[in-house]
Design an enzyme around this catalytic site. Structure first.
Site, short mmCIF file in Angstrom:
data_model
loop_
_atom_site.label_atom_id
_atom_site.label_comp_id
_atom_site.label_asym_id
_atom_site.label_seq_id
_atom_site.Cartn_x
_atom_site.Cartn_y
_atom_site.Cartn_z
N THR A 78 56.65 48.33 41.91
CA THR A 78 55.52 48.78 41.11
C THR A 78 56.00 49.21 39.73
OG1 THR A 78 53.55 50.17 41.13
CG2 THR A 78 55.55 51.15 42.06
N LYS A 82 58.16 45.58 37.40
CA LYS A 82 57.75 44.23 37.81
C LYS A 82 58.38 43.12 36.96
CE LYS A 82 53.35 45.63 39.87
NZ LYS A 82 51.90 45.39 39.92
N GLU A 94 55.24 30.14 42.93
CA GLU A 94 54.44 29.62 41.81
C GLU A 94 53.58 30.73 41.20
OE1 GLU A 94 54.55 26.69 40.18
OE2 GLU A 94 56.31 26.42 41.44
N VAL A 171 43.32 41.53 19.93
CA VAL A 171 42.82 40.18 20.24
C VAL A 171 43.94 39.12 20.33
CG1 VAL A 171 41.16 38.38 19.56
CG2 VAL A 171 40.60 40.80 19.23
N GLN A 263 46.93 43.10 48.71
CA GLN A 263 48.21 42.60 48.17
C GLN A 263 49.36 43.02 49.07
OE1 GLN A 263 50.96 44.26 46.72
NE2 GLN A 263 50.11 46.33 46.88
#
Length: 288
Positions: A78, A82, A94, A171, A263
């Site tokens: 965590t 990661k 994948e 953005v 998960q």
């Protein structure tokens, strides 16, 4: 000696050493993973030990090797490790390649480290199986463009939504993500101000705003009829985003606790070859 006279190994004489797993993070004391995996193991009668391990921010690789040397079979990873776990893995699934991050490690018998990412699959499982939300042909809005969002875009696009829009304060960061995932479906990136006049069937908060008690700057009419609001964060009470969503037209509001359990179930499948039942585990966690 007759066949029936041969001594038979009793269960007590068999290897009773539990298979060791853990979650590594910083911080990690709040993690519900040990409770979740204990309940998973109970379903199958598996003998496992699962710990939450606090790791110094610059000591992740060393901690992983030490855990393996002590007989560890696999790890959940965590915040904030990661990306480092991704770099550490010898082989990647994948979905981990797509996410650019690893949240599940399996130690292979040949000495290699296999890295996977179960976050996006966990989110989709929670939405489609537990909450009965249909994603195919729907308009989905995802808030944020950080690692948490990157990890879920691939599995969301595999559900064939009509459109997936990423909204982010910065953005260019959102546009970069949209470009990376454009090959998997119709995806766009916008700033929050560009959401005015647009409506979505599913709005997913992947920002860390909820952790700070804050709210992404959304226009009030962002929810279409029968819309679902989902916060990838979870807590003892509804997040600011979910409270706001219920006041502004969302029909369903759900936090990320189900995603956490789903998960984890994917991680358990990777380690043990079986996928646990999750609904009762989610319900037990909700009760506290």
């Amino acid at each position: 000696m007759h066949v029936q006279d041969r001594p038979v190994a009793t269960k007590a004489e068999k290897d009773t050493t539990p298979a060791r797993y853990a979650v590594m993070g910083n911080p990690v004391a709040h993690s519900k993973s040990p409770v979740i995996h204990k309940q998973f193991a109970h379903q199958f009668g598996h003998n496992i030990e699962y710990a939450a391990l606090w790791v110094d921010t610059d000591g992740f690789a060393e901690a992983v090797q030490q855990f393996r040397a002590e007989g560890g079979k696999g790890l959940n990873v965590t915040v904030p490790f990661k990306l480092e776990a991704f770099s550490l893995a010898d082989n990647l699934s994948e979905r981990a390649k797509l996410a650019g991050a690893v949240n599940t490690i399996r130690f292979e018998v040949d000495g290699k480290i296999f890295g996977d990412n179960t976050d996006g699959t966990g989110l989709v499982h929670d939405l489609t199986k537990n909450l009965n939300v249909h994603l195919r042909g729907r308009k989905i809005l995802v808030l944020g463009a950080g690692g948490a969002v990157r990890g879920v875009l691939g599995p969301l696009l595999k559900q064939n939504p009509a459109l997936l829009v990423i909204a982010n304060r910065t953005v260019p960061k959102a546009k970069e993500l949209a470009k990376t995932f454009a090959q998997f479906g119709k995806i766009e990136a916008v700033g929050y101000d560009e959401l005015v006049g647009k409506r979505f069937d599913v709005v997913i908060n992947g920002t860390s705003a909820s952790l700070k008690g804050e709210m992404p700057p959304l226009p009030v009419n962002v929810f279409a009829g029968n819309a679902v609001a989902y916060d990838m964060m979870y807590g003892d009470k509804p997040t600011p985003f979910l409270e706001w969503a219920m006041l502004h037209g969302a029909e369903t509001a759900a936090d990320g606790l189900g995603m956490l359990v789903e998960q984890a179930a994917e991680s358990y499948l990777l380690w043990r070859g079986v996928r646990p039942e999750t609904r009762h585990v989610i319900a037990a966690l909700r009760k506290g």
